[in-house]
Design a protein around this motif. Sequence first.
Motif, PDB file in Angstrom:
ATOM      1  N   ARG A  69      13.098   1.682  -0.324  1.00  0.00           N
ATOM      2  CA  ARG A  69      12.972   0.376   0.331  1.00  0.00           C
ATOM      3  C   ARG A  69      12.553  -0.718  -0.654  1.00  0.00           C
ATOM      4  O   ARG A  69      12.915  -1.881  -0.473  1.00  0.00           O
ATOM      5  CB  ARG A  69      11.968   0.454   1.486  1.00  0.00           C
ATOM      6  N   GLU A  70      11.808  -0.357  -1.712  1.00  0.00           N
ATOM      7  CA  GLU A  70      11.446  -1.347  -2.733  1.00  0.00           C
ATOM      8  C   GLU A  70      12.694  -1.921  -3.389  1.00  0.00           C
ATOM      9  O   GLU A  70      12.698  -3.060  -3.831  1.00  0.00           O
ATOM     10  CB  GLU A  70      10.570  -0.703  -3.811  1.00  0.00           C
ATOM     11  N   LYS A  71      13.749  -1.109  -3.445  1.00  0.00           N
ATOM     12  CA  LYS A  71      15.016  -1.531  -4.063  1.00  0.00           C
ATOM     13  C   LYS A  71      15.951  -2.170  -3.047  1.00  0.00           C
ATOM     14  O   LYS A  71      17.122  -2.388  -3.331  1.00  0.00           O
ATOM     15  CB  LYS A  71      15.679  -0.326  -4.713  1.00  0.00           C
ATOM     16  N   ASP A  72      15.425  -2.455  -1.858  1.00  0.00           N
ATOM     17  CA  ASP A  72      16.194  -3.068  -0.768  1.00  0.00           C
ATOM     18  C   ASP A  72      17.404  -2.239  -0.362  1.00  0.00           C
ATOM     19  O   ASP A  72      18.425  -2.786   0.059  1.00  0.00           O
ATOM     20  CB  ASP A  72      16.624  -4.498  -1.132  1.00  0.00           C
TER      21      ASP A  72
ATOM     22  N   ARG B 149      19.115   0.850   2.040  1.00  0.00           N
ATOM     23  CA  ARG B 149      18.929   1.357   3.401  1.00  0.00           C
ATOM     24  C   ARG B 149      18.661   2.849   3.361  1.00  0.00           C
ATOM     25  O   ARG B 149      19.207   3.577   2.538  1.00  0.00           O
ATOM     26  CB  ARG B 149      20.174   1.092   4.231  1.00  0.00           C
TER      27      ARG B 149
END
Length: 79
Positions: free
Chosen positions: A54-57, A59
Amino acid sequence: MLNISQPLLNSLLKFRSDIETAVQKNVNLMLKKKRCRKGEDVEDALKELFLKVREKDARVSGPLLRQKAEDLTKKKGQR
């Protein structure tokens, strides 16, 4: 005055370090009883994976998490 019973106060003092650790880890303190879960380490590893992704956006889907959980469980069983 806190208006709590002596046995409750004694319990709080006895488990003070556990309570402080739980607060630092953001554990739900409203639970009446902490239950040891099977695969708690797998769950922690999945949580770390989820947060990193999620830190890397990116899914993260349910099936992906399920597959990772199965993989981690198998690796744990082989140790």
